[in-house]
Design a protein around this motif. Sequence first.
Motif, PDB file in Angstrom:
ATOM      1  N   LYS A 136       0.558  -1.052   0.047  1.00  0.00           N
ATOM      2  CA  LYS A 136       0.482  -0.109  -0.014  1.00  0.00           C
ATOM      3  C   LYS A 136       0.972   1.253  -0.353  1.00  0.00           C
ATOM      4  O   LYS A 136       0.502   2.694   0.071  1.00  0.00           O
ATOM      5  CB  LYS A 136      -0.953   0.146   1.107  1.00  0.00           C
ATOM      6  N   GLY A 137       2.223   0.975  -0.317  1.00  0.00           N
ATOM      7  CA  GLY A 137       2.609   2.059  -0.019  1.00  0.00           C
ATOM      8  C   GLY A 137       3.793   2.710   1.379  1.00  0.00           C
ATOM      9  O   GLY A 137       4.117   4.087   1.334  1.00  0.00           O
ATOM     10  N   ASN A 138       2.549   1.942   2.287  1.00  0.00           N
ATOM     11  CA  ASN A 138       3.319   2.591   3.838  1.00  0.00           C
ATOM     12  C   ASN A 138       5.227   1.753   4.125  1.00  0.00           C
ATOM     13  O   ASN A 138       5.411   0.849   4.007  1.00  0.00           O
ATOM     14  CB  ASN A 138       2.413   1.685   4.983  1.00  0.00           C
ATOM     15  N   THR A 195       2.911   8.523   4.800  1.00  0.00           N
ATOM     16  CA  THR A 195       3.790   7.245   4.865  1.00  0.00           C
ATOM     17  C   THR A 195       3.635   6.283   5.409  1.00  0.00           C
ATOM     18  O   THR A 195       3.791   5.335   4.831  1.00  0.00           O
ATOM     19  CB  THR A 195       5.306   7.990   5.867  1.00  0.00           C
ATOM     20  N   ALA A 196       2.996   6.442   6.637  1.00  0.00           N
ATOM     21  CA  ALA A 196       1.806   5.381   7.206  1.00  0.00           C
ATOM     22  C   ALA A 196       0.565   5.409   8.450  1.00  0.00           C
ATOM     23  O   ALA A 196       0.785   6.018   8.797  1.00  0.00           O
ATOM     24  CB  ALA A 196       3.313   4.279   8.427  1.00  0.00           C
ATOM     25  N   ASN A 197      -0.545   4.076   7.389  1.00  0.00           N
ATOM     26  CA  ASN A 197      -1.497   4.964   7.524  1.00  0.00           C
ATOM     27  C   ASN A 197      -2.523   3.571   8.196  1.00  0.00           C
ATOM     28  O   ASN A 197      -2.022   2.826   7.948  1.00  0.00           O
ATOM     29  CB  ASN A 197      -2.566   4.881   6.484  1.00  0.00           C
ATOM     30  N   MET A 202      -5.252   1.181  14.844  1.00  0.00           N
ATOM     31  CA  MET A 202      -3.628   1.407  15.414  1.00  0.00           C
ATOM     32  C   MET A 202      -4.122   2.973  16.555  1.00  0.00           C
ATOM     33  O   MET A 202      -3.636   4.023  16.722  1.00  0.00           O
ATOM     34  CB  MET A 202      -2.925   1.296  16.101  1.00  0.00           C
ATOM     35  N   GLY A 203      -5.097   3.819  15.494  1.00  0.00           N
ATOM     36  CA  GLY A 203      -5.230   5.678  15.393  1.00  0.00           C
ATOM     37  C   GLY A 203      -4.209   6.173  15.045  1.00  0.00           C
ATOM     38  O   GLY A 203      -4.476   6.962  16.396  1.00  0.00           O
ATOM     39  N   ALA A 204      -3.403   5.975  14.695  1.00  0.00           N
ATOM     40  CA  ALA A 204      -2.016   6.872  14.403  1.00  0.00           C
ATOM     41  C   ALA A 204      -2.384   6.905  12.265  1.00  0.00           C
ATOM     42  O   ALA A 204      -2.591   5.649  11.923  1.00  0.00           O
ATOM     43  CB  ALA A 204      -1.258   6.497  14.717  1.00  0.00           C
ATOM     44  N   LEU A 205      -1.526   7.985  12.653  1.00  0.00           N
ATOM     45  CA  LEU A 205      -0.626   8.545  11.241  1.00  0.00           C
ATOM     46  C   LEU A 205       0.647   9.424  11.200  1.00  0.00           C
ATOM     47  O   LEU A 205       0.721  10.013  11.446  1.00  0.00           O
ATOM     48  CB  LEU A 205      -2.585   9.340  10.433  1.00  0.00           C
ATOM     49  N   PHE A 206       1.213   8.147  10.018  1.00  0.00           N
ATOM     50  CA  PHE A 206       2.476   9.216  10.132  1.00  0.00           C
ATOM     51  C   PHE A 206       2.683   9.298   8.799  1.00  0.00           C
ATOM     52  O   PHE A 206       2.086   9.091   7.627  1.00  0.00           O
ATOM     53  CB  PHE A 206       3.785   8.072  10.363  1.00  0.00           C
ATOM     54  N   ILE A 207       2.723  11.115   8.426  1.00  0.00           N
ATOM     55  CA  ILE A 207       2.854  11.880   7.466  1.00  0.00           C
ATOM     56  C   ILE A 207       4.995  12.588   7.119  1.00  0.00           C
ATOM     57  O   ILE A 207       5.415  12.522   8.508  1.00  0.00           O
ATOM     58  CB  ILE A 207       1.883  12.967   7.202  1.00  0.00           C
ATOM     59  N   HIS A 213      10.743   9.416   6.300  1.00  0.00           N
ATOM     60  CA  HIS A 213       9.121   7.752   7.352  1.00  0.00           C
ATOM     61  C   HIS A 213       8.794   9.034   8.147  1.00  0.00           C
ATOM     62  O   HIS A 213       7.493   8.317   7.859  1.00  0.00           O
ATOM     63  CB  HIS A 213      10.036   6.772   7.791  1.00  0.00           C
ATOM     64  N   HIS A 214       8.862   9.737   8.710  1.00  0.00           N
ATOM     65  CA  HIS A 214       7.859  10.516   9.323  1.00  0.00           C
ATOM     66  C   HIS A 214       8.227  11.929   9.784  1.00  0.00           C
ATOM     67  O   HIS A 214       9.450  11.800  10.816  1.00  0.00           O
ATOM     68  CB  HIS A 214       7.003  10.201  10.146  1.00  0.00           C
TER      69      HIS A 214
END
Length: 285
Positions: A136-138, A195-197, A202-207, A213-214
């Motif tokens: 998924k590209g994460n 970068t990671a959805n 787990m209720g978190a998003l990395f951008i 990486h974030h």
Amino acid sequence: MTHISDIELGEVKLKVSNLERSIKFYQEVVGLKMLNQEAKTAELTADGKNALLVLEEIPGAVVVPPRSASGLYHFAILLPTRKDLGLSLRNLIESGIHIGQADHLVSEALYISDPDHNGIEIYRDRPRETWTRDEKGNYNMATDPIDWEGLLEEAKGEAWTGLPAGTTMGHVHVHVSDLQKSKQFYCDVLGFDITANYMSRMGALFISAGGYHHHLGLNIWAGNGAPMPPVNGTGLAYYTIVVPDQEELDNVVGQLRNAGISAEEEAGAWFVKDPSGIQLKLTTK
């Protein structure tokens, strides 16, 4: 919308309940050095030139309990080398502080808290060419145990002299009140890439910007609809996003305006609040 292709993070400003105690902690345990000090504020540095952390003592401060409000989860200090991380680890062990740790595959990280429960990560990145992504590209990240012995071995025979020049603010991770609104603000308006959805898992998003990486972690671990901390509460006053030039800064401020979000200019920098009331400072290199 234009995507932000290149940013750095600048200084983080914290509100603390006892400036003297916090200065001692950030110098002796974390390894920052004094840059400027006034009656109620202090600027701390790693390279002796630029502020990495600004502390302000708040009169009648209320210490905000962990995971009880929107705001700081942790700010993350990025060290240049694995040996630097080993030296930091040894100093943390000698200080007697509680140390959390994780091997995230893309990085190796240590976690501590300051006297006001502000979360701090001290980490080093693995080379970017070793980072992998899923279908998924994460980015593939984990929370495996770190190699304590290997890190301490790296530091063997060398004295710890605090954080080295070349230390930067690697990323900032915040508790938000609404993940969907935060995603709209940071990704759709400001132009960060996901970068990671982990929103559903787990209720978190990395951008991030530019394939890192974030630069920012967003989570709802303080609860959906987490309240803002009190005005005199300890914690994050603001964190800083540094864009390459004035043109890029004008673009970002324009995008905020187009979205009906107000930003205030102060000494060439712009201050804006995200949907959870967390303050960002936008400036140029």
